[in-house]
Design a protein around this motif. Sequence first.
Motif, mmCIF file in Angstrom:
data_model
loop_
_atom_site.group_PDB
_atom_site.id
_atom_site.type_symbol
_atom_site.label_atom_id
_atom_site.label_comp_id
_atom_site.label_asym_id
_atom_site.label_seq_id
_atom_site.Cartn_x
_atom_site.Cartn_y
_atom_site.Cartn_z
ATOM 1 N N SER A 105 0.805 -1.218 0.000
ATOM 2 C CA SER A 105 0.000 0.000 0.000
ATOM 3 C C SER A 105 0.840 1.272 0.000
ATOM 4 O O SER A 105 0.305 2.370 -0.076
ATOM 5 N N LEU A 106 2.190 1.138 0.104
ATOM 6 C CA LEU A 106 3.062 2.313 0.123
ATOM 7 C C LEU A 106 3.385 2.758 -1.290
ATOM 8 O O LEU A 106 3.492 1.955 -2.213
ATOM 9 N N SER A 107 3.579 4.073 -1.456
ATOM 10 C CA SER A 107 4.001 4.594 -2.754
ATOM 11 C C SER A 107 5.494 4.326 -2.938
ATOM 12 O O SER A 107 6.172 3.852 -2.029
ATOM 13 N N GLY A 108 6.022 4.655 -4.099
ATOM 14 C CA GLY A 108 7.431 4.376 -4.405
ATOM 15 C C GLY A 108 8.399 5.046 -3.456
ATOM 16 O O GLY A 108 9.354 4.440 -2.975
ATOM 17 N N GLY A 109 8.163 6.330 -3.147
ATOM 18 C CA GLY A 109 9.067 7.053 -2.246
ATOM 19 C C GLY A 109 8.992 6.538 -0.823
ATOM 20 O O GLY A 109 10.004 6.435 -0.124
ATOM 21 N N ALA A 110 7.810 6.197 -0.374
ATOM 22 C CA ALA A 110 7.648 5.686 0.988
ATOM 23 C C ALA A 110 8.286 4.305 1.120
ATOM 24 O O ALA A 110 8.883 3.983 2.157
ATOM 25 N N LEU A 111 8.175 3.514 0.059
ATOM 26 C CA LEU A 111 8.789 2.179 0.073
ATOM 27 C C LEU A 111 10.310 2.290 0.129
ATOM 28 O O LEU A 111 10.969 1.596 0.899
#
Length: 82
Positions: free
Chosen positions: A6-12
Amino acid sequence: MPILGSLSGGALAGTLVGVIIGALLVGGLIGFFITRAIVRKQLRDNPPITESQIRAMYMSMGRKPSESDIKKTMNAIKKSKK
């Protein structure tokens, strides 16, 4: 639902960097304490030789050591350890 899905690319990417840094810190701390324990055990089992021990060794051989004899022996021991 998976949390990382459920995380976006930057958060991942930020999460992965945080996990890597955390793992390095924990590994460094564990390595430090293990190394410290090993060094303490080695020094306890094999203490460094002192001038008084060299003096006692000469006396046990029936010889009164001079300071130059003791210094020569200490220097020889230091050179052999290198």
